[in-house]
Design an enzyme around this catalytic site. Structure first.
Site, PDB file in Angstrom:
ATOM      1  N   ASP A  35     -11.774   1.128  12.794  1.00 33.82           N
ATOM      2  CA  ASP A  35     -11.577   0.911  11.365  1.00 33.82           C
ATOM      3  C   ASP A  35     -10.318   0.078  11.175  1.00 33.82           C
ATOM      4  O   ASP A  35      -9.258   0.417  11.721  1.00 33.82           O
ATOM      5  CB  ASP A  35     -11.436   2.276  10.663  1.00 33.82           C
ATOM      6  CG  ASP A  35     -11.202   2.175   9.164  1.00 33.82           C
ATOM      7  OD1 ASP A  35     -11.287   1.057   8.606  1.00 33.82           O
ATOM      8  OD2 ASP A  35     -10.925   3.220   8.552  1.00 33.82           O
ATOM      9  N   SER A  83     -11.181   6.129   1.489  1.00 34.01           N
ATOM     10  CA  SER A  83     -10.950   4.690   1.415  1.00 34.01           C
ATOM     11  C   SER A  83     -10.105   4.343   0.189  1.00 34.01           C
ATOM     12  O   SER A  83      -8.978   4.821   0.068  1.00 34.01           O
ATOM     13  CB  SER A  83     -12.290   3.957   1.429  1.00 34.01           C
ATOM     14  OG  SER A  83     -12.126   2.587   1.659  1.00 34.01           O
ATOM     15  N   HIS A 122     -15.236   2.804   9.726  1.00 35.75           N
ATOM     16  CA  HIS A 122     -14.919   2.984   8.318  1.00 35.75           C
ATOM     17  C   HIS A 122     -16.160   3.397   7.528  1.00 35.75           C
ATOM     18  O   HIS A 122     -17.221   2.787   7.651  1.00 35.75           O
ATOM     19  CB  HIS A 122     -14.336   1.710   7.712  1.00 35.75           C
ATOM     20  CG  HIS A 122     -13.786   1.933   6.338  1.00 35.75           C
ATOM     21  ND1 HIS A 122     -12.557   2.516   6.122  1.00 35.75           N
ATOM     22  CD2 HIS A 122     -14.313   1.720   5.103  1.00 35.75           C
ATOM     23  CE1 HIS A 122     -12.338   2.616   4.826  1.00 35.75           C
ATOM     24  NE2 HIS A 122     -13.400   2.149   4.181  1.00 35.75           N
TER      25      HIS A 122
END
Length: 406
Positions: free
Chosen positions: A346, A188, A376
């Site tokens: 995501d 991320s 995610h």
């Protein structure tokens, strides 16, 4: 009877709060709903605390993380685990015991929107332990500074300082790391930092040891388009909602939160913005960079006129150190072979897929590990109590790629 009725009402209310319509195909949807309900509760509580002047919303969220997740370094029969530093940056080190051969080395940057989390969290501790054990590698998990105290480029500078120290002869020799087998990785926001560090150090001739690989797990790579197909498709899919990502970007870039509606409307990247060149726009033109099965029926949202001056107030919006997708092709061509994990459900899916295409066009060998049932943050849910099938599968694929390519 009254007690039963009250219980039924409370149970119904809890189910109503937890239940969330999710797209068909999401792995183990009820687990994701429970996780989302917990996360939403913490977010709302932090907003209330912020509004009442008790503390900054991010301070409260990180305090909760510390209470629930941060653990002390504990050695195991096969690993030394210590808290140390890379340069001046706090780092948790996982080092295999025994053996005279040089080890593989991985530097890892945790996720959390540049504002939350720690390499000392239980989930990241377990992930890095497994990497160190399965790969017989030295893993260093970096605790870069966080918003709101630190804003761009502070997190980037911390990541870069840690990476330079990691590649230094002193650190490589101290931990017995093979300089030919080193990797930069992150998930991320940590994937963003890993990509930016890989670009910078691959182009720096003063760095004699180069990364052999970069492993990016659902990375966030651009902030100019909040209407990619994945942003449109997954805007209401937990745990990273579209508006959450806009808020994280604004915190990272040190910008006022009042700009959130401008970002979500793509007003900051309108066609009348003189600071955004045609060349820059081409680097995130998903109509050209994404395959048809990912573009689907979605259409670009390009405003003819927007809010002028935003890029002057927030120059980080087009700074390649913050948005690695905007790098020039020759810069990308110097970066190491890459692994990019993406998940269908995501909002950041297309950031990763566009980066895969741009790396390939630059001549870099790339593996795209796409999870059709993924969401995610799924990889950190490879362990109890929130273990998920896609979490386990994604972690296995990630470690397998490292084993074969590092």
């Amino acid at each position: 009877m009254r007690l039963r009725l009250a219980g039924a009402v409370l149970l119904s209310a809890a189910a109503y709060y937890v239940y969330l319509p999710l797209p068909t195909g999401v792995c183990e949807p009820w687990k994701l709903m429970l996780l989302d309900a917990l996360f939403r509760s913490f977010m709302k509580a932090s907003d209330v605390a912020h509004a009442l002047g008790v503390c900054h919303r991010l301070h409260m969220l990180n305090q909760v993380v510390s209470w629930l997740e941060v653990i002390e370094p504990r050695p195991s029969p096969v690993l030394y685990v210590t808290d140390s530093t890379l340069g001046s940056i706090p780092t948790r080190v996982f080092q295999p015991k025994g053996g005279k051969q040089l080890k593989r080395g991985i530097i890892y940057f945790h996720g959390g929107g540049w504002a939350l989390g720690s390499g000392r969290m239980r989930s990241y501790d377990l992930l890095c332990r497994k990497m160190a054990e399965d790969l017989d590698s030295v893993v260093m998990s970096v605790d870069y500074r966080l918003a709101p105290e630190a804003v761009f480029p502070d997190q980037y500078h911390d990541a870069l300082e840690a990476a330079r120290a990691f590649l230094s002869s002193q650190v490589l020799e101290r931990y017995g790391i093979d300089p030919q087998r080193v990797c930069v990785s992150g998930d991320s926001a940590g994937g963003n930092l890993a990509a930016a560090v890989a670009q910078e150090l691959s182009s720096d001739d003063t760095v004699t040891v180069k990364f052999k690989a970069q492993a990016l797990v659902y990375p966030v790579l651009q902030v100019l388009d909040f209407y990619t197909p994945s942003y449109q498709q997954n805007q209401a899919v937990p745990i990273l909602y579209r508006h959450y990502m806009a808020r994280f970007w604004l915190e990272y870039l040190g910008a006022d939160r009042s700009l959130e509606p401008l970002l979500l409307a793509n007003n900051h990247s309108s066609l009348d913005q003189p600071a955004i060149s045609a060349s820059t726009r081409s680097k995130l033109d998903w109509t050209a960079l994404l395959p048809p099965d990912r573009r689907k029926h979605f259409r670009p949202v390009l405003k003819e006129t927007g809010t002028l001056g935003v890029l002057g107030v927030v120059p980080g919006l087009i700074d390649v150190r913050a948005a690695p997708l905007l790098a020039e092709q020759e810069v990308l061509g110097r970066t190491p072979k890459a692994y990019v994990m993406t998940c269908e459900f995501d909002v950041l899916r297309d950031d990763g897929l566009m980066y895969v295409r741009r790396l390939q066009d630059a001549g870099v060998s790339v593996t795209n590990d796409h999870h059709e049932d993924g969401f995610h943050g799924c990889m950190v849910f490879a362990f109890l109590p929130m273990m998920s099938r896609v979490g386990q599968k994604s972690m296995e694929n990630y470690i397998h790629w490292l084993d074969q390519n590092l």
